[in-house]
Write an enzyme that holds these catalytic residues in place. Structure first.
Site, mmCIF file in Angstrom:
data_model
loop_
_atom_site.group_PDB
_atom_site.id
_atom_site.type_symbol
_atom_site.label_atom_id
_atom_site.label_comp_id
_atom_site.label_asym_id
_atom_site.label_seq_id
_atom_site.Cartn_x
_atom_site.Cartn_y
_atom_site.Cartn_z
ATOM 1 N N ASP A 41 7.469 -5.473 -5.182
ATOM 2 C CA ASP A 41 6.022 -5.352 -4.978
ATOM 3 C C ASP A 41 5.544 -6.402 -3.982
ATOM 4 O OD1 ASP A 41 3.286 -4.753 -5.367
ATOM 5 O OD2 ASP A 41 3.666 -4.246 -7.457
ATOM 6 N N CYS A 83 -0.552 -0.870 -2.261
ATOM 7 C CA CYS A 83 0.276 -0.488 -3.413
ATOM 8 C C CYS A 83 0.129 0.970 -3.823
ATOM 9 C CB CYS A 83 -0.063 -1.373 -4.615
ATOM 10 S SG CYS A 83 0.065 -3.139 -4.313
ATOM 11 N N HIS A 138 0.364 2.663 -11.378
ATOM 12 C CA HIS A 138 -0.762 2.420 -10.473
ATOM 13 C C HIS A 138 -1.286 3.682 -9.792
ATOM 14 C CE1 HIS A 138 -2.690 -0.997 -7.861
ATOM 15 N NE2 HIS A 138 -3.507 -0.517 -8.788
ATOM 16 N N ASP A 300 7.297 -1.867 -1.797
ATOM 17 C CA ASP A 300 6.226 -0.901 -1.558
ATOM 18 C C ASP A 300 5.345 -1.295 -0.388
ATOM 19 O OD1 ASP A 300 4.972 -3.075 -2.789
ATOM 20 O OD2 ASP A 300 3.596 -1.839 -3.949
ATOM 21 N N ASN A 301 5.325 -2.560 -0.020
ATOM 22 C CA ASN A 301 4.438 -3.045 1.042
ATOM 23 C C ASN A 301 5.009 -4.269 1.702
ATOM 24 O OD1 ASN A 301 1.996 -2.217 -1.250
ATOM 25 N ND2 ASN A 301 2.018 -1.289 0.768
#
Length: 508
Positions: A41, A83, A138, A300-301
């Site tokens: 993450d 996210c 999320h 994810d980022n």
């Protein structure tokens, strides 16, 4: 008594068996593999050892270094700017704007995963896999939005409409006296660790506190290993989705890793995540399923940057490194949307290899469908492309040469080959201590012409070369046009927005 015809048939069968036995593994028709997808993450391109971080960042990552040696390292792995958008793209194989999820989901916000969405959980379930997610969803807490309503048999993790910093909500409420209630009442009303099974309701397990946050990844990995063990005993292929907390503020390391790095909590959590990746690798070997498991480890980022640095402790910022690129989580710059990805699949993915093929997080959806023999939805655009050839080393350049980036309802940028083209100017708001990049950035339309950067010539995007290379804008605009045509046929749902209320205020 065997006839000469019988003996000839037996001899032919023996020859075929020997021939098959001598066929290279990658050329044989493999059985459907187990698939493990570990999602970090907000870990940046420059954080981990195989991308120039690790020891040089003061946080060695030996097990991830091992993973790189045993598999494929993507150097042009691209995600969405935040996210929720990246997770929606991963789960559906589509641009997040097509799901109405192109901004970070906020609790009780208006946008949530639709019942009509088809997710990776459903993809694997349709092919007979056992499925589980342990960690952060999320994508919404409404009944139709839960992972257990979208093909996952099991879910254990944090609230499905929240992220990891929700562990600090109660203490921040008490700090500011925002809600006049006793501590135990706030805990009971605050974020909870939850669990659910397919078709069932969410069940609260315990309050999600900073203490729980520090040890949550231990729990998630333990449950992941137990899930794999149970499926091995049941002789059933499995899809494990492990979106754990490594890299996301507040990076609160467990006691075993507190102080292990040389750069504070962020580095400690990188080293802890490295350990957990190693636990999964070891478990696959111990269970005897290592040779038939496709494992992906990605982020994810790009990293949290200046916007969240105050989550650190003792003067150490809680922020990652985007390596040679510009930007951070929440922006549409290269440093925000390019991050790390490793793929390991013994016998199918050649070890210790690197690919510069452009590879989007959306591409895993059709790639996995191809590998496991599942059908893609035919009633909607699928923006991901099948990159099986990249995995197997059969396609050097891959099946993608462009990618669009959205923030909320705006198409803000495009990639075409090595060119980045911006249609809006995203810039930090405020000045000095109130300067807010990332999710706090502002944006403004360009004055008629886009900005263009060559990220191979200029990785940090310091030189706008629109005047030198205007031709690069044309193919990017062609990609935009193709997307807009698809939207005419398949309209997007309302884009997420929590700052404009005209529609809500309009009279019926």
């Amino acid at each position: 008594m065997a006839t000469s015809k019988d003996l000839a048939a037996l001899l032919l069968a023996s020859c075929l068996a020997v021939t098959a036995g001598n066929t290279p593994l990658a050329a044989q028709q493999p059985q459907r593999p187990n698939v493990v997808f570990i999602l970090a993450d907000n870990v940046g391109y420059g954080d981990l050892g195989p991308y120039g971080g690790g020891e040089l960042r003061g946080a060695p990552t030996p097990r991830i270094d091992q993973l790189a040696r045993e598999g494929l390292r993507l150097t042009q792995f691209l995600v969405e700017p935040a996210c929720t958008p990246s997770r929606a793209a991963l789960m559906t194989g589509r641009y997040s704007i097509r799901e109405g999820l192109s901004l970070i989901l906020v609790p009780d916000g208006p946008n949530t995963l639709s019942a009509r969405s088809v997710t990776m959980g459903e993809l694997f379930k349709s092919a007979g896999y056992a499925t589980a997610i342990f960690g952060k969803w999320h994508l919404g807490k409404d009944p139709q939005s839960l992972p257990t309503a979208h093909g996952f048999d099991e879910f254990y993790g944090i609230p499905p409409d929240m992220t990891w910093d929700s562990a600090t909500y109660v203490e921040k409420i008490e700090l500011t006296h925002s809600l006049p209630a006793p501590h135990d009442v706030l805990l009971s009303r605050g974020p909870q660790v939850i669990e659910a099974t397919a078709g069932g309701e969410l069940r609260n397990v315990k309050p999600f506190t900073p203490e729980v946050r520090a040890n949550i990844d231990d729990e998630l990995v333990e449950k992941s290993i137990d899930f794999m063990r149970r499926q091995k005993a049941a002789e059933k292929p499995f899809f494990l989705y492990l979106p754990f907390s490594m890299g996301h503020i507040p990076n609160l390391p467990s006691s075993g890793f507190k102080g292990k790095s040389r750069i504070g909590n962020y580095g400690d959590k990188l080293m802890e995540g490295d350990y957990h990746v190693g636990q999964i690798l070891d478990a696959l070997k111990e269970l005897g399923v290592d040779e038939n498991t496709l494992l992906v480890f990605a982020s994810d980022n790009g990293p949290s940057g200046e916007a969240f640095r105050e989550y650190g402790n003792a003067g150490t910022p809680d922020m990652g490194s985007s390596g040679p690129f510009r930007g951070e989580l929440g922006e549409a710059t290269e440093g925000s949307i390019r991050t790390f990805c490793f793929i390991r699949w013994p016998g199918q993915v050649k070890p210790d290899t690197t690919s510069y093929a452009m590879f989007s997080i959306m591409d895993f959806f059709p790639t996995f469908a191809s590998i496991i023999g599942a059908k893609l939805p035919s009633d909607r655009p699928i923006d991901g492309v099948d990159q099986t050839g990249v995995l197997r080393g059969q396609n050097e350049t891959g099946m993608r040469d462009s990618l669009l980036s959205f923030i909320g309802g705006d198409l803000v940028a495009a990639r075409w080959k090595q060119w980045r083209v911006y249609f809006t100017d995203v810039y930090p708001t405020g000045i000095d201590p109130q300067r807010q990049p990332g999710p706090g950035s502002a944006s403004a339309p360009m004055a008629g012409y886009p900005k263009i950067f060559n990220i191979e010539m200029d990785p940090h995007e310091d030189l706008n070369v629109f005047g030198l290379f205007p031709f690069a804008g044309e193919p990017a605009l062609k990609v935009v046009g193709e997307f807009l045509l698809s939207v005419k046929k398949f309209p997007n749902p309302p884009a997420p927005n929590i700052t404009q209320f005209q529609n809500a205020a309009r009279k019926e």
